[in-house]
Design a protein around this motif. Structure first.
Motif, PDB file in Angstrom:
ATOM      1  N   THR A  20      -3.727   5.117  -0.305  1.00  0.00           N
ATOM      2  CA  THR A  20      -2.340   5.590  -0.465  1.00  0.00           C
ATOM      3  C   THR A  20      -2.263   7.110  -0.316  1.00  0.00           C
ATOM      4  O   THR A  20      -1.464   7.628   0.480  1.00  0.00           O
ATOM      5  CB  THR A  20      -1.817   5.179  -1.861  1.00  0.00           C
ATOM      6  N   ASP A  39      -9.283  14.574  -5.730  1.00  0.00           N
ATOM      7  CA  ASP A  39      -9.791  13.276  -6.205  1.00  0.00           C
ATOM      8  C   ASP A  39     -10.908  13.537  -7.199  1.00  0.00           C
ATOM      9  O   ASP A  39     -11.787  14.371  -6.951  1.00  0.00           O
ATOM     10  CB  ASP A  39     -10.306  12.427  -5.043  1.00  0.00           C
ATOM     11  N   ARG A  40     -10.860  12.812  -8.299  1.00  0.00           N
ATOM     12  CA  ARG A  40     -11.843  13.096  -9.354  1.00  0.00           C
ATOM     13  C   ARG A  40     -13.248  12.647  -8.975  1.00  0.00           C
ATOM     14  O   ARG A  40     -14.230  13.135  -9.510  1.00  0.00           O
ATOM     15  CB  ARG A  40     -11.407  12.462 -10.664  1.00  0.00           C
ATOM     16  N   ARG A  49     -13.526  -3.707  -1.521  1.00  0.00           N
ATOM     17  CA  ARG A  49     -12.235  -4.025  -2.151  1.00  0.00           C
ATOM     18  C   ARG A  49     -11.151  -4.556  -1.219  1.00  0.00           C
ATOM     19  O   ARG A  49     -11.124  -5.712  -0.868  1.00  0.00           O
ATOM     20  CB  ARG A  49     -11.731  -2.786  -2.876  1.00  0.00           C
ATOM     21  N   GLY A  52      -8.182  -6.591   3.791  1.00  0.00           N
ATOM     22  CA  GLY A  52      -7.239  -7.223   4.729  1.00  0.00           C
ATOM     23  C   GLY A  52      -6.097  -6.286   5.083  1.00  0.00           C
ATOM     24  O   GLY A  52      -5.310  -5.925   4.213  1.00  0.00           O
ATOM     25  N   GLN A 114     -12.600  -1.617   2.692  1.00  0.00           N
ATOM     26  CA  GLN A 114     -11.808  -0.451   2.280  1.00  0.00           C
ATOM     27  C   GLN A 114     -12.565   0.866   2.484  1.00  0.00           C
ATOM     28  O   GLN A 114     -11.965   1.880   2.841  1.00  0.00           O
ATOM     29  CB  GLN A 114     -11.406  -0.623   0.813  1.00  0.00           C
ATOM     30  N   LEU A 138      -7.234  15.468 -12.146  1.00  0.00           N
ATOM     31  CA  LEU A 138      -6.004  15.875 -12.824  1.00  0.00           C
ATOM     32  C   LEU A 138      -6.115  15.447 -14.288  1.00  0.00           C
ATOM     33  O   LEU A 138      -6.398  14.282 -14.573  1.00  0.00           O
ATOM     34  CB  LEU A 138      -4.780  15.213 -12.189  1.00  0.00           C
ATOM     35  N   ASP A 296      -1.340   1.756  -6.147  1.00  0.00           N
ATOM     36  CA  ASP A 296      -1.731   1.071  -7.383  1.00  0.00           C
ATOM     37  C   ASP A 296      -1.257   1.817  -8.632  1.00  0.00           C
ATOM     38  O   ASP A 296      -1.116   1.203  -9.690  1.00  0.00           O
ATOM     39  CB  ASP A 296      -3.260   0.922  -7.450  1.00  0.00           C
ATOM     40  N   GLY A 308      -2.293  -5.292  -1.918  1.00  0.00           N
ATOM     41  CA  GLY A 308      -2.284  -4.046  -2.693  1.00  0.00           C
ATOM     42  C   GLY A 308      -2.405  -2.797  -1.831  1.00  0.00           C
ATOM     43  O   GLY A 308      -1.546  -1.911  -1.863  1.00  0.00           O
ATOM     44  N   LEU A 309      -3.465  -2.730  -1.071  1.00  0.00           N
ATOM     45  CA  LEU A 309      -3.687  -1.554  -0.225  1.00  0.00           C
ATOM     46  C   LEU A 309      -2.516  -1.388   0.748  1.00  0.00           C
ATOM     47  O   LEU A 309      -2.005  -0.288   0.964  1.00  0.00           O
ATOM     48  CB  LEU A 309      -5.006  -1.755   0.520  1.00  0.00           C
ATOM     49  N   ASN A 310      -2.101  -2.501   1.310  1.00  0.00           N
ATOM     50  CA  ASN A 310      -1.017  -2.472   2.299  1.00  0.00           C
ATOM     51  C   ASN A 310       0.274  -1.934   1.696  1.00  0.00           C
ATOM     52  O   ASN A 310       0.993  -1.152   2.319  1.00  0.00           O
ATOM     53  CB  ASN A 310      -0.789  -3.887   2.849  1.00  0.00           C
TER      54      ASN A 310
HETATM   55  C1  LIG Z   1     -11.572  -7.747  -4.916  1.00  0.00           C
HETATM   56  C2  LIG Z   1     -10.384  -7.017  -4.377  1.00  0.00           C
HETATM   57  C3  LIG Z   1      -9.897  -7.388  -3.151  1.00  0.00           C
HETATM   58  C4  LIG Z   1      -8.777  -6.743  -2.642  1.00  0.00           C
HETATM   59  N1  LIG Z   1      -8.296  -7.153  -1.435  1.00  0.00           N
HETATM   60  C5  LIG Z   1      -7.211  -6.529  -0.901  1.00  0.00           C
HETATM   61  C6  LIG Z   1      -6.748  -6.879   0.404  1.00  0.00           C
HETATM   62  O1  LIG Z   1      -7.305  -7.746   1.098  1.00  0.00           O
HETATM   63  N2  LIG Z   1      -5.661  -6.214   0.881  1.00  0.00           N
HETATM   64  C7  LIG Z   1      -5.034  -5.256   0.141  1.00  0.00           C
HETATM   65  O2  LIG Z   1      -4.014  -4.717   0.622  1.00  0.00           O
HETATM   66  N3  LIG Z   1      -5.486  -4.882  -1.066  1.00  0.00           N
HETATM   67  C8  LIG Z   1      -6.551  -5.480  -1.620  1.00  0.00           C
HETATM   68  N4  LIG Z   1      -7.020  -5.083  -2.829  1.00  0.00           N
HETATM   69  C9  LIG Z   1      -6.313  -4.006  -3.560  1.00  0.00           C
HETATM   70  C10 LIG Z   1      -6.700  -2.612  -3.081  1.00  0.00           C
HETATM   71  O3  LIG Z   1      -8.074  -2.395  -3.225  1.00  0.00           O
HETATM   72  C11 LIG Z   1      -5.897  -1.566  -3.868  1.00  0.00           C
HETATM   73  O4  LIG Z   1      -4.545  -1.944  -3.898  1.00  0.00           O
HETATM   74  C12 LIG Z   1      -6.035  -0.173  -3.249  1.00  0.00           C
HETATM   75  O5  LIG Z   1      -7.300   0.377  -3.454  1.00  0.00           O
HETATM   76  C13 LIG Z   1      -4.986   0.798  -3.836  1.00  0.00           C
HETATM   77  O6  LIG Z   1      -5.109   2.040  -3.206  1.00  0.00           O
HETATM   78  P1  LIG Z   1      -4.641   3.368  -3.936  1.00  0.00           P
HETATM   79  O7  LIG Z   1      -4.940   4.475  -2.969  1.00  0.00           O
HETATM   80  O8  LIG Z   1      -3.252   3.214  -4.422  1.00  0.00           O
HETATM   81  O9  LIG Z   1      -5.557   3.491  -5.234  1.00  0.00           O
HETATM   82  P2  LIG Z   1      -7.146   3.592  -5.341  1.00  0.00           P
HETATM   83  O10 LIG Z   1      -7.815   2.995  -4.162  1.00  0.00           O
HETATM   84  O11 LIG Z   1      -7.506   3.077  -6.690  1.00  0.00           O
HETATM   85  O12 LIG Z   1      -7.438   5.156  -5.276  1.00  0.00           O
HETATM   86  C14 LIG Z   1      -7.133   6.005  -6.353  1.00  0.00           C
HETATM   87  C15 LIG Z   1      -7.939   7.291  -6.208  1.00  0.00           C
HETATM   88  O13 LIG Z   1      -7.509   8.193  -7.226  1.00  0.00           O
HETATM   89  C16 LIG Z   1      -8.644   8.833  -7.778  1.00  0.00           C
HETATM   90  N5  LIG Z   1      -8.259   9.235  -9.139  1.00  0.00           N
HETATM   91  C17 LIG Z   1      -8.035   8.441 -10.205  1.00  0.00           C
HETATM   92  N6  LIG Z   1      -7.662   9.180 -11.274  1.00  0.00           N
HETATM   93  C18 LIG Z   1      -7.665  10.474 -10.877  1.00  0.00           C
HETATM   94  C19 LIG Z   1      -7.375  11.702 -11.524  1.00  0.00           C
HETATM   95  N7  LIG Z   1      -7.000  11.761 -12.811  1.00  0.00           N
HETATM   96  N8  LIG Z   1      -7.490  12.859 -10.815  1.00  0.00           N
HETATM   97  C20 LIG Z   1      -7.861  12.829  -9.511  1.00  0.00           C
HETATM   98  N9  LIG Z   1      -8.155  11.677  -8.838  1.00  0.00           N
HETATM   99  C21 LIG Z   1      -8.050  10.512  -9.513  1.00  0.00           C
HETATM  100  C22 LIG Z   1      -9.745   7.796  -7.728  1.00  0.00           C
HETATM  101  O14 LIG Z   1     -11.021   8.406  -7.725  1.00  0.00           O
HETATM  102  C23 LIG Z   1      -9.436   7.097  -6.404  1.00  0.00           C
HETATM  103  O15 LIG Z   1     -10.120   7.674  -5.318  1.00  0.00           O
HETATM  104  C24 LIG Z   1      -8.140  -5.699  -3.369  1.00  0.00           C
HETATM  105  C25 LIG Z   1      -8.658  -5.311  -4.597  1.00  0.00           C
HETATM  106  C26 LIG Z   1      -9.772  -5.950  -5.116  1.00  0.00           C
HETATM  107  C27 LIG Z   1     -10.308  -5.519  -6.447  1.00  0.00           C
END
Ligand SMILES: Cc1cc2nc3c(=O)[nH]c(=O)nc-3n(C[C@H](O)[C@H](O)[C@H](O)COP(=O)(O)OP(=O)(O)OC[C@H]3O[C@@H](n4cnc5c(N)ncnc54)[C@H](O)[C@@H]3O)c2cc1C
Length: 502
Positions: A20, A39-40, A49, A52, A114, A138, A296, A308-310
Motif C-alpha cells: 500500500t 518503515d520500521r 503472504r 494473488g 508478496q 513512527l 491493512d 487484502g493486498l489488492n
Molecule cells: C497467508 C496470507 C495470504 C494472503 N493472501 C493474499 C492474497 O492472495 N491477495 C491479497 O490481496 N492479499 C493477501 N493477503 C493479505 C496481504 O498480505 C495484506 O493485505 C497486505 O500485506 C497489506 O499491505 P499493507 O501495505 O497495507 O500492509 P503491510 O504489508 O502489513 O505493510 C505494513 C508496513 O508498515 C511497516 N510498519 C508497521 N508499523 C510501523 C511503524 N510504526 N512505523 C513505520 N513502519 C511501520 C511494516 O514494517 C510493514 O512494512 C494475505 C495475507 C496472508 C497472511
C-alpha cells in the motif's frame, strides 16, 4: 538524527512500505509530490503472504509502470489437487481461466509472492527518485492546521518529521491508527488460526496446489501451493482450536508429515513463517484532519479470496491523485471523497472474504471456488460517491463512478492504440464519442483521434448516437459522463483540475 529532523518541505509522509505505502509513494513520485516513506523494519519483508494479484490491480500496476515486471515474476494459479494420504480424491480449479477481452485485458488473478511484488514496487520507486527509510519507526504524531508532526525512532534515537499530510500504511497493527484515535471495529477470533510458511520441498510436483483435508474436519486442511516464479511453496495449515503450534521448521515438518502420512514429501528448507489469526476489522473513518489510513491499517480480513493486498493498492491509487491535486491548490474537500469512496469497498471486502473463509472452515463442498466476479475488483464502483457526475439517461455501459474499460482502437495512421495506453499517467482523460466509429481522447496535454475499428470502445462505453463526453479520472474511474461539454468543464472546476489543451 539531522535527517530525521529536517523540515524539508515534505508534502506527504507515508508510514509503512508494504504494497500500500509503496503504491502511494510511486503515484506521488510520478506526480512530483515531495514525500518520504519510513518503515520500521530494517530489511524488506521476505514472506509470500499476499500472492494473488487481481485483474484490477494488474491494470493499476500497468498504469504505474510495473506490470511487465509483475507478469514476468509470476504465473497463473495452478489447478488444485486434494488427497487422502497419497490417494488423489479431487482435482479442480479455483476458477476456470478466462480469455482476455477488449475491455478486460487481464481477466485472471496472477500469482506473485508478496516479497517479489514489493521488491518490484521498491525498484520502481527508486527509478522515480524515491526510496524507503528503513529501520525508522513512527512512535507518535500530532497535528495542527498547517501540518502533521511525526515522532520517529531510528537506531535508538528519536526525532521528528514535519509533513503536510501523513498516510498510515503501517499494516493491521497500525500505530498511526492508534495515535490518531481511530477505533478498529470488528472481531478477532482467537481460535481460528493458520500457520503459514515459505518452504522448499521435494517429492511433490509444482504443477498443482496440493491440499490434504483433515479426514474428520475438512475445514482444517494442510496445503502446499507452488509459488510462481520461485522454487518455493507456500505452506498453510489451519490450526486446531486447542493447540498452540510453534512457528518453527520442526513444527511445520511435523504438521505436514501428519497430514500427508509421510507420502515421500520432504521439506528441505523452511523460510518465513507466521501464525495468522482471524481478524475481521475496519475503521469507521479513513481520515482525521491531515492523517489518512490505507490498506491493512484500515481494514483486515481473512486471506480467502486474495483481497487484502489488492484492496490496499487501490486505496493508495484512489488517494494519490487527490493528495496531489489538493497540494496543488484544489479544495480540501476532495480528500473527503477518499473515505466516501473507499470505506464502502472495504466493508464489502470484509463481507466477501469472511463468507469464503467461513465456507472453508466449515469444509463446504464449494469452499475452494473463487469465481465470484467481485473478487476481480473490476466492478468496484464509486457511483454512490461524491465525485460521480452522471448526466445521461439510464443506458447500458459504465456509469459515472464505474471503472473505465479498455478498448483496442487505431490512430489516424492505422496503428493500434488501447484506451489504457492513453489513460496511462497522472492525468485525467476526456473521451469524446461522436456517435460513429470515431472518437478522440484528450489526455496529458495531447489529443489523439481514434478509429474504433472493431466497435469495441462504443460497445464498452455503451454510447448512443450523437456526442458523448466521458471524463476518466486519474485512477481510471469515470468521473463525469454527459452529452453536454459544459458538464465536463464544471466538473473539472469543482475538482480544481484542468484539462491541458493540446
Ligand atoms: C497467508 C496470507 C495470504 C494472503 N493472501 C493474499 C492474497 O492472495 N491477495 C491479497 O490481496 N492479499 C493477501 N493477503 C493479505 C496481504 O498480505 C495484506 O493485505 C497486505 O500485506 C497489506 O499491505 P499493507 O501495505 O497495507 O500492509 P503491510 O504489508 O502489513 O505493510 C505494513 C508496513 O508498515 C511497516 N510498519 C508497521 N508499523 C510501523 C511503524 N510504526 N512505523 C513505520 N513502519 C511501520 C511494516 O514494517 C510493514 O512494512 C494475505 C495475507 C496472508 C497472511
Amino acid at each position: 538524527m539531522n535527517s530525521l529532523n529536517r523540515d524539508s518541505g515534505i508534502d506527504v509522509l507515508i508510514v509503512g512500505a508494504g504494497p500500500t505505502g509503496l503504491t502511494l509513494a510511486i503515484d506521488l513520485a510520478r506526480r512530483g509530490v515531495p514525500c518520504r516513506v519510513v518503515d520500521r523494519s530494517p530489511t524488506p519483508f521476505t514472506g509470500s503472504r499476499g500472492k494473488g494479484l487481481q485483474p484490477r490491480t494488474q491494470e493499476v500496476f500497468e498504469d504505474l509502470g510495473v506490470l511487465d515486471r509483475i507478469r514476468a515474476a509470476g504465473g497463473p494459479y495452478p489447478p488444485m489437487r486434494a488427497y487422502r494420504g497419497a490417494e488423489i480424491v479431487w482435482e479442480g480449479r479455483l476458477e476456470e481461466p478466462r480469455e482476455p477481452a477488449p475491455g478486460e485485458p487481464y481477466p485472471n488473478a496472477w500469482m506473485v509472492p508478496q516479497f517479489r511484488t514489493t521488491e518490484i514496487l521498491r525498484d520502481r520507486l527508486a527509478e522515480l527518485g524515491g526510496s524507503v527509510e528503513t529501520g525508522t519507526e513512527l512512535v507518535g504524531l500530532g497535528q495542527d492546521d498547517a501540518g502533521v508532526t511525526a515522532t520517529v525512532a531510528r537506531a535508538g534515537r528519536t526525532g521528528s518529521i514535519r509533513a503536510g499530510y501523513l498516510v498510515g500504511a503501517d499494516g493491521g497493527g497500525s500505530t498511526v491508527r492508534r495515535a490518531a484515535g481511530m477505533a478498529f471495529l470488528g472481531e478477532t477470533v482467537e481460535t481460528q488460526r493458520m500457520l503459514v510458511a515459505d518452504v522448499r520441498a521435494t517429492g511433490v510436483d509444482r504443477a498443482h496446489w496440493h491440499v490434504w483435508p483433515e479426514p474428520d474436519d475438512p475445514g482444517r486442511a494442510v496445503a502446499l501451493c507452488p509459488l510462481a516464479g520461485t522454487d518455493l511453496f507456500q505452506f498453510t495449515a489451519m490450526v486446531a482450536p486447542d493447540s498452540t503450534p510453534e512457528t518453527t521448521a520442526p513444527a511445520v515438518r511435523e504438521i505436514l508429515d501428519a497430514a500427508t502420512g509421510r507420502a515421500g514429501i520432504r521439506l528441505v528448507d523452511v523460510g518465513w513463517t507466521s501464525l495468522w489469526r482471524s481478524n475481521i476489522r475496519m475503521v469507521d473513518r479513513y481520515r482525521v484532519g491531515r492523517v489518512f489510513l490505507a490498506g491493512d491499517a484500515a481494514h483486515v480480513h481473512p486471506p480467502t479470496g486474495g483481497q487484502g493486498l489488492n484492496t490496499g493498492v487501490q486505496d493508495a491509487y484512489n488517494l494519490g491523485w487527490k493528495l496531489a491535486l489538493v497540494l496543488a491548490g484544489a479544495p480540501d474537500g476532495l480528500l473527503d471523497s477518499y473515505q466516501a469512496e473507499r470505506l464502502p469497498v472495504a466493508a464489502d471486502v470484509l463481507g466477501i472474504s469472511a463468507t469464503l473463509y467461513d465456507a472453508a472452515v466449515r469444509g463446504a463442498a464449494d469452499a475452494h471456488r473463487r469465481d465470484d466476479p467481485r473478487l476481480k475488483q473490476l466492478g468496484v464502483t464509486y457511483r454512490d460517491g461524491p465525485l460521480a457526475a452522471e448526466h445521461r439517461p439510464a443506458a447500458p455501459g459504465p456509469r459515472a463512478g464505474d471503472r473505465a474499460p479498455d478498448a483496442p482502437c487505431r490512430d489516424a495512421d492505422g496503428h493500434p492504440v488501447r484506451l489504457f495506453d492513453l489513460f496511462r499517467g497522472p492525468h485525467v482523460s476526456l473521451l469524446t464519442f461522436t456517435g460513429d466509429d470515431r472518437l478522440s481522447v484528450r489526455a496529458g496535454g495531447r489529443r489523439v483521434d481514434l478509429v474504433d475499428t472493431g466497435g469495441h470502445a462504443r460497445d464498452a462505453y455503451g454510447v448512443p448516437a450523437g456526442v458523448t463526453y466521458v471524463l476518466v479520472r486519474p485512477d481510471g474511474h469515470v468521473g463525469v459522463a454527459s452529452h453536454d461539454r459544459a458538464d465536463v468543464d464544471r466538473y473539472l472546476d469543482r475538482l480544481g483540475a484542468t484539462l491541458p489543451t493540446p
